[in-house]
Design a protein around this motif. Structure first.
Motif, short mmCIF file in Angstrom:
data_model
loop_
_atom_site.label_atom_id
_atom_site.label_comp_id
_atom_site.label_asym_id
_atom_site.label_seq_id
_atom_site.Cartn_x
_atom_site.Cartn_y
_atom_site.Cartn_z
N PRO A 101 0.79 -1.23 0.00
CA PRO A 101 0.00 0.00 0.00
C PRO A 101 0.82 1.28 0.00
N GLY A 102 2.13 1.18 0.06
CA GLY A 102 2.97 2.35 0.28
C GLY A 102 2.94 3.39 -0.82
N GLN A 120 -2.24 -6.84 2.96
CA GLN A 120 -1.31 -5.78 2.57
C GLN A 120 0.06 -6.00 3.21
N LEU A 122 3.00 -4.55 4.87
CA LEU A 122 3.22 -3.33 5.65
C LEU A 122 4.72 -3.17 5.93
N PHE A 125 5.80 2.39 8.42
CA PHE A 125 4.83 3.44 8.73
C PHE A 125 5.61 4.66 9.22
N SER A 153 2.04 8.91 5.79
CA SER A 153 1.42 7.61 6.03
C SER A 153 -0.09 7.61 5.78
N GLN A 156 -1.43 4.72 3.62
CA GLN A 156 -1.54 3.43 4.29
C GLN A 156 -2.74 3.40 5.25
N SER A 159 -5.73 2.87 3.08
CA SER A 159 -5.74 1.54 2.45
C SER A 159 -6.05 0.43 3.44
N TYR A 177 3.42 0.55 13.25
CA TYR A 177 2.03 0.72 12.85
C TYR A 177 1.14 0.95 14.07
#
Length: 417
Positions: A101-102, A120, A122, A125, A153, A156, A159, A177
């Protein structure tokens, strides 16, 4: 048979091994990536159907600088949306969608595939404190950078709102996160192929000198190595370059192999018209340091086979990084049996235990880094247990076939929508 859709601008990226494994066992595997980048990479498996979207426009010149990344990511998400919409009209119905998702690619996938399970990757973050932002005062931008990091962020956050699960490669990266996400995140590294990346006492690296002659380096030679995708401060290149003069003076027979490009992957660009390598070579000159440059070899970007050979002949491998994404190269160096001297930063400390399977040094203490590197080079033949422990760490915790890939496949099979 399950249908998997992978979405990554630079496919396969972190999805190389899992996408190949799924295709090999007979599942339907479809991938989406950016056209320009896909042309530079091969298909990891003939059964994977890859679809490309055109490179999207970036942010407008008048966009507030906090929002430029977000605008560019929305444009990328829109490009993926249009491509995925067309694929759905032709009958694509993935059971599982796995996306990074970045860069914005995951923003609108739930709208196209509402019945799929969405996973996703990750990776990192961004926050204003506690990580890369503000870590290095030499390149800090103050409160402005902290505010911009919070906005960075946003993609993200938007998303992951609809995601069913996430995968993060290290415990520290996962910890960045939001806490209420953690119950939906599994800590699974994408893995190291320890069969391919292994020690080889017979390895010989052929290094072309400036005069065209070839320098052959093997295990009996004293070789200091440094690897990064690009030679930049995020990976401690400035610290390494400042430590080199003292290391070279202490170790008159040492040869230094530096692998990496002259671009910038992360962080601030160097002054216009220069590179970080040129900047720190100029710093040597300004300080009047007598550097034997015939022993410092900048190899640029290498083929994977040549890169592995460099690791296999290494007497000492220096890995420095801001508190940021952990590089594959450090884990591969350990898998190749290198003695790693790493920075005492997260997430390096998650893997390297000082004096047990490698060594740690303060990121900013140039003199201490140089002293420790010189000492380890002097004792390189005594460090066989460290080399063995480094490889054992990777085999037991990150091996592709026995640890990471089974964990990844099991996780994807159990994700509930």
């Amino acid at each position: 048979m399950t249908c998997y859709l992978f979405v990554h601008q630079n496919f396969p990226g972190q999805f190389l091994h899992v996408s190949r494994a799924l295709a090999e066992r007979g599942d339907t595997v479809v991938a989406i990536g950016e056209e320009k980048r896909l042309r530079q990479r091969g298909n990891p498996h003939p059964r994977i159907r890859i679809h490309a979207y055109p490179e999207p426009a970036g942010a407008g010149r008048e966009t507030h600088h906090y929002l430029r990344d977000l605008e560019a990511q929305v444009r990328r998400g829109q490009a993926v949306f249009r491509l995925a919409q067309g694929l759905a009209r032709k009958g694509l119905r993935p059971d599982v969608v796995i996306a990074h998702p970045g860069w914005g690619e995951a923003l609108f996938l739930k709208d196209i595939f509402p019945n799929a399970r969405h996973v996703q990757y990750l990776e990192y973050f961004y926050r204003g404190k506690g990580g890369d932002v503000g870590f290095d005062r030499e390149f800090a931008s103050g409160v402005d950078a902290e505010c911009k990091a919070r906005v960075k962020s946003s993609t993200q956050l938007l998303s992951f709102e609809y995601a069913d699960a996430g995968i993060s490669p290290t415990a520290w990266q996962m910890s960045r996160y939001p806490g209420d996400w953690h119950s939906r995140i599994a800590c699974i590294h994408e893995g190291v192929d320890t069969t391919a990346v292994h020690p080889d006492a017979s390895a010989v690296a052929g290094i072309r000198r400036a005069d065209g002659s070839i320098l052959h380096l093997g295990h009996d030679d004293e070789v200091l190595t440094y690897v990064a995708r690009n030679l930049e401060p995020y990976r401690g290149f400035h610290i390494f370059m400042r430590a080199l003069p003292a290391i070279l003076e202490s170790r008159p027979n040492a040869q230094v192999l530096v692998v990496g490009g002259n671009g910038v992957s992360y962080g601030r660009q160097p002054p216009p018209g220069t590179t970080y390598r040129e900047l720190y070579e100029r710093e040597w000159e300004q300080k009047g340091l007598a550097i034997d440059r015939s022993r410092v070899h900048f190899l640029g970007k290498l083929s994977y086979a040549d890169y592995l050979t460099v690791l296999q002949v290494s007497s000492l491998h220096v890995y420095l990084t801001y508190p940021f994404v952990l590089s594959w190269s450090m884990l591969e160096a350990m898998s190749a049996g290198c003695v790693v001297l790493g920075s005492a930063t997260a997430p390096v400390q998650e893997v390297v235990r000082d004096g047990e399977n490698g060594f740690l040094a303060d990121f900013f203490d140039v003199a201490a880094l140089a002293d420790k590197a010189a000492d380890l080079l002097a004792r390189r033949r005594e460090l066989t247990t460290i080399r063995a422990a480094a490889r054992d760490t990777i085999v037991s915790r990150y091996d592709l076939r026995t640890v990471s890939l089974p964990q990844m496949l099991d996780f994807l099979a159990t994700v509930k929508g």
